[in-house]
Design an enzyme around this catalytic site. Structure first.
Site, short mmCIF file in Angstrom:
data_model
loop_
_atom_site.label_atom_id
_atom_site.label_comp_id
_atom_site.label_asym_id
_atom_site.label_seq_id
_atom_site.Cartn_x
_atom_site.Cartn_y
_atom_site.Cartn_z
N LYS A 52 0.85 -1.20 0.00
CA LYS A 52 0.00 0.00 0.00
C LYS A 52 0.88 1.24 0.00
CE LYS A 52 -3.89 -2.31 2.18
NZ LYS A 52 -4.59 -2.73 3.39
N GLN A 96 -4.90 -1.40 9.60
CA GLN A 96 -4.78 -2.71 8.96
C GLN A 96 -5.40 -3.79 9.86
OE1 GLN A 96 -3.50 -3.39 5.78
NE2 GLN A 96 -4.32 -5.42 6.21
N ASP A 119 -11.30 2.84 4.07
CA ASP A 119 -11.73 1.44 3.92
C ASP A 119 -13.24 1.33 3.72
OD1 ASP A 119 -9.84 -0.56 3.78
OD2 ASP A 119 -9.49 -0.62 5.94
#
Ligand code: NAP
Length: 281
Positions: A52, A96, A119
């Site tokens: 990422k 995460q 997200d």
């Protein structure tokens, strides 16, 4: 059968995003910023976060990774999120997953300012997506959606079957297909006859976590099949779709690896840029 090349589509999307970041920089004299919080030393999480960060740098975003040990207190993480919420240089925040057991995942998700929730997991974004309002959309289903739309732009009246009903994949995927006027069936582990459901579908999105669950004789000729699954097996990484069998029937199919996976990260970058743009209005 046409192979839907996610690697190529993701590279094209990253190139577009890179141009967009350059334009935003010249217009606002600043670039969107992505901050990722990584807790613990789980190898897959470390690899995801490294990828990422690399992709964010590639398109010109400001990117930062904040690392904590497995033993970090929940309070410390929540305080950091509050700090990032009020930091104007941070456009997007991602924690995460998975988290260590002593940290409440939902509390963490809800601590993130919905306008920085890249997200798309915050209940506010989940609600906005299902109400058809503007929102951050979870990266993997967004990637699937863009792949489907790239292949077939008009989905009006298509019959879509989503296999799996997770908050991460199946449910948001269903919302995106509904928005495109598909007639959507969402299936799960208690579905009575999954094969019969799949045989009705013009579009199948499989997000289950069972290697090669969707077989060749479950797919009607000319269906578009999107395989979200990433399963480690003795023969390597395979999807939730039996590639060899399904490729004989389907009109188009995503491979694993090289299908949905690369689009997921590209969509995270897109979400970060979109959060930045909304913050500048
Ligand atoms: P998940 O949270 O475990 O959900 C799996 C879903 O599949 C559940 O809704 C479950 O039903 C359903 N299911 C289980 N067995 C089934 C069966 N026999 N028939 C029909 N449905 C069944 O999984 P997830 O997080 O959505 O992930 C799914 C897969 O996608 C995994 O392989 C994961 O590694 C992969 N993934 C890939 C990416 C990517 O970037 N490509 C990103 C995320 C995840 P119930 O609700 O009834 O239990």
């Amino acid at each position: 059968m046409i192979l839907i090349d996610g690697k190529k589509a993701a590279a094209e999307l990253r190139a577009e995003l890179k141009e967009e970041v350059a334009e935003l920089k010249s217009k606002h004299n600043k670039v969107p910023g992505l901050t990722v919080i990584l807790i613990g030393d789980l190898t897959p999480s470390q690899i995801y976060v490294r990828n990422k960060e690399k992709s964010a740098n590639e398109v010109g975003l400001k990117s930062e990774v904040i690392k904590y040990a497995d033993s970090v207190e929940e309070k410390t993480v929540l305080e950091k999120i509050q700090e990032l919420n009020s930091d104007e240089t941070v456009s997007g925040i991602l924690v995460q997953l998975p988290l260590p057991k002593h940290i409440d995942k939902q509390k963490v998700i809800e601590a993130i300012d919905p306008s920085k929730d890249v997200d798309g997991f915050h209940p506010m974004n989940v609600g906005n997506l299902s109400s058809g309002y503007e929102s951050s959309i979870p990266c993997t289903p967004l990637g699937c959606y863009l792949l489907i739309k790239k292949f077939e732009s008009n989905l009006n009246g298509k019959k879509a079957v989503v296999v799996g009903r997770s908050n991460l994949n199946g449910k948001p995927m269903t919302q995106l297909l509904l928005k495109e006027n598909c007639t959507v069936t969402i299936t799960h582990s208690k579905t009575k006859d999954l094969k019969a459901e799949c045989l009705e579908a013009d579009i199948i999105v499989a997000a289950v976590g069972i290697p090669e669950l969707v077989r060749g004789d479950w797919v009607k000729k000319d269906a578009i099949v999107i395989d979200v699954g990433i399963n480690k097996t003795d023969k390597g990484i395979v999807g939730d779709v039996h590639f060899e069998e399904v490729s004989k029937n389907a009109k188009a199919l995503t491979p694993v690896p090289g299908g949905v996976g690369p689009m997921t990260i590209a969509c995270l970058l897109k979400n970060t840029i979109d959060c930045f743009k909304r913050s500048q209005i």
